[in-house]
Design a protein around this motif. Structure first.
Motif, PDB file in Angstrom:
ATOM      1  N   HIS A  23       2.291   1.999  -3.431  1.00 16.11           N
ATOM      2  CA  HIS A  23       1.301   2.520  -4.377  1.00 16.11           C
ATOM      3  C   HIS A  23       0.597   3.770  -3.855  1.00 16.11           C
ATOM      4  CE1 HIS A  23       1.830  -1.652  -5.834  1.00 16.11           C
ATOM      5  NE2 HIS A  23       1.606  -1.116  -7.001  1.00 16.11           N
ATOM      6  N   LYS A  24       1.102   4.281  -2.713  1.00 17.56           N
ATOM      7  CA  LYS A  24       0.584   5.533  -2.145  1.00 17.56           C
ATOM      8  C   LYS A  24      -0.932   5.494  -1.955  1.00 17.56           C
ATOM      9  CE  LYS A  24       4.348   8.326  -4.054  1.00 17.56           C
ATOM     10  NZ  LYS A  24       5.123   7.152  -4.531  1.00 17.56           N
ATOM     11  N   CYS A  77       0.827  -1.211   0.000  1.00 16.88           N
ATOM     12  CA  CYS A  77       0.000   0.000   0.000  1.00 16.88           C
ATOM     13  C   CYS A  77       0.861   1.261   0.000  1.00 16.88           C
ATOM     14  CB  CYS A  77      -0.935  -0.004   1.205  1.00 16.88           C
ATOM     15  SG  CYS A  77      -2.187  -1.301   1.140  1.00 16.88           S
ATOM     16  N   ASP A  78       1.952   1.246   0.758  1.00 18.38           N
ATOM     17  CA  ASP A  78       2.845   2.409   0.780  1.00 18.38           C
ATOM     18  C   ASP A  78       3.507   2.623  -0.580  1.00 18.38           C
ATOM     19  OD1 ASP A  78       2.252   2.919   3.405  1.00 18.38           O
ATOM     20  OD2 ASP A  78       4.071   2.009   4.227  1.00 18.38           O
ATOM     21  N   ARG A 104      -4.407   5.417   0.228  1.00 17.79           N
ATOM     22  CA  ARG A 104      -4.872   6.033   1.475  1.00 17.79           C
ATOM     23  C   ARG A 104      -4.970   4.999   2.586  1.00 17.79           C
ATOM     24  NH1 ARG A 104     -10.235   9.276   0.553  1.00 17.79           N
ATOM     25  NH2 ARG A 104     -10.830   7.249  -0.296  1.00 17.79           N
TER      26      ARG A 104
END
Length: 272
Positions: free
Chosen positions: A57-58, A54-55, A60
């Protein structure tokens, strides 16, 4: 590789080696003891991989938290429902397929509700192999150890074959340092140590002779994660492991190997 890069890699080698030995020791201990120590380790690793995904791919934070809750259900609650005694009695095949289907279904649901293909895909990428690893550990801890050995030997032999032999690049646009020599060396190392491990643990013929294929899958998993990082514009998936980057960087090759190993172990067990 420039002289500066070579010097940096050389100075980083002791850190990588020390961290690698610690990780191997923790993994071997968890496999040996099994049960909750193993499940906790798998759960923590899966959670970290999903966070790193997730980080990268930025994404939320809201939906990744939902993804982690789903992951907890997959790895902590669902096995208790399907395998309350942690044994494969009766007709385990149906329960295993149901478990894997639920893990895949959670990923599709998460992607649909969040309207994020990347989040749903990342969940599938992490949750399905992680669930498969728990099932494989119950089915045969020796098979788990075998999967770890072929993956580690692939990385080690590929590294030294690539550095010592060099030659044509394997996929320069995805991972510039990987070579065809490294691919072949990694597969050869996996074949050799996979055969030795299978022989020592008395595993079936499929394990004796599938090490090279698993070595190929491990390097395909490594290349896939390299492609994902290139698309995301990052060098490493994280910084948690000294000299190794993130958890996803360390386990990318193991993810496809675990799923394939479960298929091999299950086929042999359920055919018996």
């Amino acid at each position: 590789m420039s002289e500066a890069e070579a010097a940096a890699a050389k100075s980083d080698l002791p850190v990588r080696a020390a961290a690698g030995l610690v990780m191997v020791a923790v993994a071997v201990a968890a496999i040996y003891f099994g049960g909750w120590p193993f499940r906790i380790l798998v759960g923590l690793a899966a959670a970290m991989m999903l966070i790193e995904w997730c980080d990268m791919h930025k994404l939320r934070r809201t939906w990744p938290v939902v993804g982690l809750a789903m992951l907890a259900v997959n790895l902590w609650l669902l096995p208790e429902v399907l395998f309350p005694s942690a044994q494969f009695d009766g007709e385990p095949a149906q329960d295993v397929w149901w478990g894997l289907a639920v893990a895949a279904g959670f990923g599709l649901l998460l992607g649909f509700v969040s309207r994020s293909v990347r989040l749903g895909g990342g969940y599938l990428y992490v949750a399905v192999p992680s669930f498969a690893l728990l099932i494989l550990n119950w089915l045969s801890w020796e098979a788990v150890f075998w999967a770890m050995i072929v993956t580690w030997s692939t990385d080690t032999f590929a590294y030294f074959a690539g550095r010592s032999i060099g030659g044509p690049k394997l996929a320069p646009k995805i991972s510039p340092k990987k070579t065809w020599a490294g691919l072949i060396g990694g597969m050869a190392g996996a074949a050799l140590l996979g055969w030795i491990t299978a022989h020592l643990f008395g595993l079936g013929a499929a394990f004796l002779y599938s090490g090279a294929l698993m070595g190929l899958l491990a390097q395909a998993g490594d290349l896939y994660e390299s492609w994902v990082k290139r698309q995301a514009g990052v060098k490493d998936s994280g910084t948690l492991l000294p000299g190794h980057g993130g958890v996803l960087d360390r386990l990318d090759g193991l993810l496809p190997v675990i799923v394939a190993t479960l298929a091999v172990a299950a086929a042999g067990t359920w055919a018996a």
